[in-house]
Enzyme design. Structure first.
Site, PDB file in Angstrom:
ATOM      1  N   ASP A  36       0.889  -1.137   0.192  1.00 54.08           N
ATOM      2  CA  ASP A  36       0.099  -0.441   0.051  1.00 54.08           C
ATOM      3  C   ASP A  36       0.848   0.929   0.022  1.00 54.08           C
ATOM      4  OD1 ASP A  36      -2.182   1.526   0.451  1.00 54.08           O
ATOM      5  OD2 ASP A  36      -1.526   2.186   2.133  1.00 54.08           O
ATOM      6  N   GLU A  60       1.607   0.507  -4.858  1.00 53.40           N
ATOM      7  CA  GLU A  60       0.705   1.218  -5.179  1.00 53.40           C
ATOM      8  C   GLU A  60       0.953   1.793  -5.083  1.00 53.40           C
ATOM      9  OE1 GLU A  60      -3.190   3.196  -3.259  1.00 53.40           O
ATOM     10  OE2 GLU A  60      -1.908   2.629  -2.473  1.00 53.40           O
TER      11      GLU A  60
END
Length: 573
Positions: free
Chosen positions: A254, A289
């Site tokens: 993330d 990401e």
């Protein structure tokens, strides 16, 4: 770092447990197991460790300068994040072998365990795996499950990233879900949050203050100090645990753009190499990401792919006409941006664009297209709206179906958000489970967050209310509309498996040719060593597409007549 420098309690044979934690500022550290205290010994690098006899399942806490804390690397809690941890043996008898799958076969289904099924558990999710495989999916990506405070949440405010949340089930329940998925042919990827901890129960701030750089900040508070070897080891140990103890096929990392400062580059290199050095008999995949659209991690060969929000934003603005906030640069000429995404992967590659103060990204067109994970909906893009609106509630169904087909047919890695495959219109809202002042702060923060992101009407669902969580669950009934979407999913993924996957397993044999055939229509032509893929796309206009020598191998709507339509052809070399 020495072999004594590890985070967690692990079995060491004959009923013994090797136990260690990092507390560089502490004067005295012990571990209390079922009420009995055992002193730990320090070393010069700030770790405290010992070997102690105890039964599996025993409750333990660290006692640091007289104060009790759960293990920051707990594998399992007795109950909530504030209480004792539990000595957990990772041994598990897998009933089947799993060789993994190559990345070019990936068709990803993103899901949130708590809202994927009515029960919201690992066990109930396991029952749906064969259904996803029958539709043509080849991987699931599970939103974060590291334990956070409370029973409900997206998972991005976790404070114990090694421990599966007990609201979903036990560690073995999770393993049974993973085995059910893999037995159906599905890879399992877990979303791992390494850029911050949640606001309640992150005792690592107290046990190891040097874990953080108080002079550097992220949107979630003090930045994690990746210049510390013990910090890098914490996250590498965490990743290796998930990949080995739970037989995962990969991790989605993330917001890696928030992992920065001294030590960040070293961390990414060490992290990627540690995963690459594992010899588990199956391929492992790391997906990031990265809002920066940077090629470096993928160029290293250690990281497989990145989420490509550019494709989503171009599709979204073309279908909805929205132009606020981060959609602004994509709302100027969205079909042109779709063409650029089909040609190059990312849209923004360092050029100046209207609606953006500073350029973003670098050229990534030299990367294989399998290093871009494309989507038309994600948990972020739905949930970060005031009312959790899915695309079908914002745009005409014909356009949304055409975009969905383009996602599944084009030679990038597609990712579908749960329910999208069945045309779900139920919201996916932001929800949490806090109390008191923190609950009120989350309510106020949510109101401030959605203000610039397409708030529709007045009245935002209370993120703390259980009903908000319940309203976000998938409806599994098969209405006429759901059946149409499921049939579309099967047909598109049948084409992909038969034609697209074999192409993208080989090298590109030339540059893509993307030609606008009307203001809102285009033709795309990709050439690979194994053959060619041609897509005609109407995305608001009927295009003047070049004639083909046969009927399409896949079509949705009438490409010669309908303003939203798609047709695809594959040619073997």
């Amino acid at each position: 770092m020495t072999s004594e420098n590890f985070w967690r309690a692990r079995p060491d044979g004959n009923g013994q447990w090797a136990i260690s934690t990092w507390a560089p500022d502490a004067k005295v550290v012990a571990v209390e197991i079922d009420g009995s205290a055992h002193p730990l010994q320090p070393n010069v690098e700030g770790f405290w460790s010992g070997t102690i006899a105890a039964p599996a399942g025993a409750a333990y806490t660290f006692v640091i300068d007289g104060q009790k804390f759960p293990d920051p690397a707990s594998h399992q809690q007795e109950s909530d994040v504030h209480g004792p941890s539990r000595l957990t043996d990772p041994a598990y008898q897998w009933s089947s072998e799993w060789p993994g799958r190559p990345w070019h076969e990936a068709v990803i289904y993103e899901l949130h365990i708590g809202t994927f099924t009515p029960e919201g558990t690992f066990a109930s999710a396991a029952e749906k795996m064969s259904h996803l495989a029958e539709l043509g999916f080849t991987a699931i990506e599970i939103m974060p499950i590291g334990q956070w405070s409370g029973a409900r949440g997206w998972g991005y405010d976790g404070v114990l990233p090694y421990a599966p949340h007990p609201a979903y089930g036990t560690p073995d329940d999770l393993r049974q879900l993973i085995e059910a998925a893999q037995s159906a042919g599905l890879m399992v990827i877990l979303d791992l949050v390494m850029n911050h901890f949640g606001p309640d129960g992150a005792y690592i701030h107290q046990t190891a203050p040097k874990f953080f750089d108080e002079k550097a900040h992220t949107p979630w508070g003090a930045a994690i100090d990746f210049d510390q070897p013990a910090v890098r080891r914490y996250w590498i140990d965490c990743a290796l645990m998930w990949l080995t103890d739970y037989r995962l096929d990969g991790l989605r990392l993330d917001a890696v753009h928030q992992i920065k400062g001294p030590g960040a580059d070293r961390f990414f290199a060490d992290f990627g190499q540690a995963v690459a050095d594992l010899d588990l008999g199956r391929p492992l995949h790391l997906i990031v990401e990265d809002e920066g659209n940077e090629p470096g991690l993928r160029e290293s060969g250690l990281y497989t792919a990145t989420w490509n929000d550019d494709f989503h934003h171009a599709i979204h603005t073309a279908l909805t006409g929205e132009s606020q906030d981060y959609y602004a640069p994509f709302a100027v000429e969205p079909v042109g941006d779709i063409a650029r995404a089909l040609e190059r992967g990312h849209v923004e590659e360092g050029q100046f664009r209207p609606g953006r103060d500073e350029p973003r990204g670098q050229s990534c067109a030299h990367l294989p297209f399998t290093s871009f994970v494309n989507s038309t909906q994600t948990h972020d893009q739905i949930g970060n709206r005031a009312h959790g609106d899915r695309l079908l509630t914002l745009a005409d169904a014909e356009g949304v179906k055409t975009a969905y087909a383009l996602l599944l047919l084009s030679p990038f890695i597609p990712m579908v958000f749960m329910g999208e495959e069945r045309g779900a219109t139920s919201p996916f809202l932001f929800f949490a489970d806090y109390e008191g002042e923190l609950a009120e702060a989350v309510r106020k923060g949510r109101a401030a967050e959605f203000a610039g992101i397409a708030a529709l009407g007045d009245g935002v669902p209370d993120p703390i209310a259980e009903q908000t969580f319940t309203d976000s669950k998938i409806d599994w009934s098969e209405t006429g509309s759901a059946r149409e979407w499921l049939d579309l999913t099967r047909a598109a993924l049948t084409f992909r498996n038969a034609y697209v996957a074999p192409l993208i397993a080989t090298e590109r044999a030339g540059d893509p040719i993307i030609r606008r055939t009307a203001e809102k229509a285009l033709t795309a032509h990709w050439t690979y060593e194994a053959g060619e893929l041609v897509i005609h796309l109407n995305f608001g206009d009927v295009g003047d597409h070049p004639p083909m020598d046969r009927d399409p191998d896949f079509s949705l709507f009438d490409i010669t007549r309908d303003t939203f339509a798609i047709a695809a052809w594959s040619h073997s070399a």
